[in-house]
Design an enzyme around this catalytic site. Structure first.
Site, PDB file in Angstrom:
ATOM      1  N   HIS A 257      -2.290  -5.935  -8.966  1.00 44.98           N
ATOM      2  CA  HIS A 257      -1.545  -5.064  -8.060  1.00 44.98           C
ATOM      3  C   HIS A 257      -1.899  -5.336  -6.607  1.00 44.98           C
ATOM      4  O   HIS A 257      -1.062  -5.118  -5.710  1.00 44.98           O
ATOM      5  CB  HIS A 257      -1.784  -3.601  -8.403  1.00 44.98           C
ATOM      6  CG  HIS A 257      -1.091  -3.165  -9.647  1.00 44.98           C
ATOM      7  ND1 HIS A 257      -1.530  -2.099 -10.423  1.00 44.98           N
ATOM      8  CD2 HIS A 257       0.014  -3.645 -10.279  1.00 44.98           C
ATOM      9  CE1 HIS A 257      -0.722  -1.954 -11.457  1.00 44.98           C
ATOM     10  NE2 HIS A 257       0.216  -2.881 -11.381  1.00 44.98           N
ATOM     11  N   HIS A 387       8.497 -10.657 -14.094  1.00 42.84           N
ATOM     12  CA  HIS A 387       7.440 -11.207 -13.253  1.00 42.84           C
ATOM     13  C   HIS A 387       7.526 -12.726 -13.168  1.00 42.84           C
ATOM     14  O   HIS A 387       7.428 -13.309 -12.083  1.00 42.84           O
ATOM     15  CB  HIS A 387       6.070 -10.801 -13.797  1.00 42.84           C
ATOM     16  CG  HIS A 387       5.747  -9.353 -13.656  1.00 42.84           C
ATOM     17  ND1 HIS A 387       5.401  -8.774 -12.456  1.00 42.84           N
ATOM     18  CD2 HIS A 387       5.719  -8.358 -14.574  1.00 42.84           C
ATOM     19  CE1 HIS A 387       5.159  -7.488 -12.635  1.00 42.84           C
ATOM     20  NE2 HIS A 387       5.353  -7.206 -13.909  1.00 42.84           N
TER      21      HIS A 387
END
Length: 413
Positions: A257, A387
């Site tokens: 993150h 992703h």
């Protein structure tokens, strides 16, 4: 090898590398496009072989549905045949099945019999906004009504003006689920708000994205050495002892993150007219901390989580931090060019090519052990294109906006 002469020989500028990235993006589209399509509505998640998981009665999570819409809207903008049908299929399922037609909002998951998890979560609503915004850029006729619908829900139910961020979760009847605020849902909402701003031109979306980034990154991450805290109480006080869902709310910190935020903060800096000087500095700090603390210096790959002493906690190596690392490095190579970022861009892609690409069956291995062997303790197979696809495409375009926007600006090339 080092990156001597990086300004002249950056991988992102080499034709072979660009062709390789395009081929890998096509391999992902090929893997997911037809296999994932569920004629009964929504999309299948796939096992390691590319077969539907529980094909007789699969679970459809809202984030998976919305991500397929987003990714195949990108495919549509690139001119990939079959993409529009995927976008239309996903938009219909979001509107007709995930959406609560009586009380508003969007439910978390369904199967063939109906609702499985009727909660209304900020994470899911962020991806609905992203899907609708991407679909609008791709010209879908229902995108405007979905943008308007989910925007109203986010504004009237989730947004907390006193904090400049959203609440996390409600029951189906909008009873608040108390006690928790999380950065993950707000991070993905930042991504979606930027896409909505680009799709509509409405500055209110950008303003909210800047407020979330100010809270989560400038203040909370800045207070913690640019290690992004994940879990908070309702007043956004850090809760270092939180234990939750290990996929969406793992304990400790999650270096992936930090990488994701590094890219998003740079994108936000550009969209906001480059007026917030703290943003590029924060992006560089987030990336530097992620590679210094999160990268396995012996075996390679990013550890899934760290504890608050910066030691590896969950030692699995997942695909999505590698993907986000590649995207962040690509942005940093453009906005803060130098040998450090170029070297890491290459190192991350070397690791992806060596360990994460499934050359035999297609797709990426989503989970590896600490020793870089495919594993399935957190993820049952290959459920996600989002992703990996973005990692392949982001380096091919200017680091100035969402993929949908920059693809349009490049004329779909």
């Amino acid at each position: 090898m080092g990156a001597t002469g990086f300004l002249d020989t950056a991988w992102r500028k080499r034709e072979y590398h660009r062709q390789w990235l395009g081929q890998e993006a096509n391999r992902l589209f090929d893997f997911f496009q037809n296999r994932s399509f569920n004629p009964l509505g929504g999309f299948h998640e796939l096992d390691a072989e590319g077969r539907p998981i529980n094909p007789g009665n699969p679970v459809r999570g809202i984030h998976s549905t919305a991500r397929m819409v987003h990714c195949f809207a990108i495919g549509s903008l690139l001119g990939r045949p079959g993409s529009d049908a995927i976008v239309d299929h996903g938009m219909r399922y979001l509107w007709e099945k995930h959406r609560d037609h009586e009380r508003g909002g969007y439910h978390w998951s369904l199967d063939n019999a109906g609702l499985l998890d009727a909660t209304k979560q900020g994470y899911g609503h962020a991806f609905v906004l992203l899907a609708a915004s991407s679909a609008k850029v791709a010209g879908h006729p229902d995108a405007d009504r979905m943008i308007a619908d989910v925007t109203e829900v986010l504004e009237t139910r989730f947004w907390e003006e006193e904090h400049g961020a959203i609440a996390e979760e409600f029951e189906a009847d909008w009873t608040p689920v108390p006690g928790y605020r999380g950065q993950n849902s707000n991070m993905h909402l930042t991504e979606a708000l930027m896409a909505a701003y680009e799709a509509t031109g409405e500055k209110a979306y950008l303003d909210k994205a800047e407020r979330i980034a100010d809270l989560v990154i400038r203040r909370r991450a800045g207070e913690n050495g640019f290690r992004v805290p994940e879990h908070f109480d309702e007043d956004w006080v850090l809760d270092k002892d939180y234990r939750g869902n290990e996929m969406f709310r793992p304990s400790g910190t999650t270096p992936g993150h930090w990488l994701e935020w590094a890219r998003l903060v740079l994108q936000l800096h550009v969209l906001g007219g480059r007026k917030h000087d703290w943003m590029p500095e924060a992006a560089k700090a987030l990336f530097a901390q992620a590679v210094a603390l999160g990268w396995d210096k012996e075996k390679g790959g990013f550890f899934y989580t760290l504890d608050w002493d910066d030691a590896p906690a969950k030692r699995q190596k997942l695909w999505w931090p590698m993907a986000e690392g590649a995207g962040a490095a690509a942005f940093l190579c453009e906005h803060a060019p130098g040998e450090f970022h170029e070297t890491w861009y290459r190192r991350i892609w070397d690791g992806i090519a060596r360990h994460f690409l499934d050359q035999d069956r297609g797709g990426w291995h989503e989970e590896l052990t600490e020793d870089l062997v495919p594993s399935y303790t957190l993820f049952a197979g290959k459920g996600d294109i989002y992703h990996a696809l973005q990692a392949c495409l982001i380096p091919l375009y200017p680091a100035t906006g969402s993929l949908t926007r920059v693809i349009v600006e490049a004329g779909g090339r």
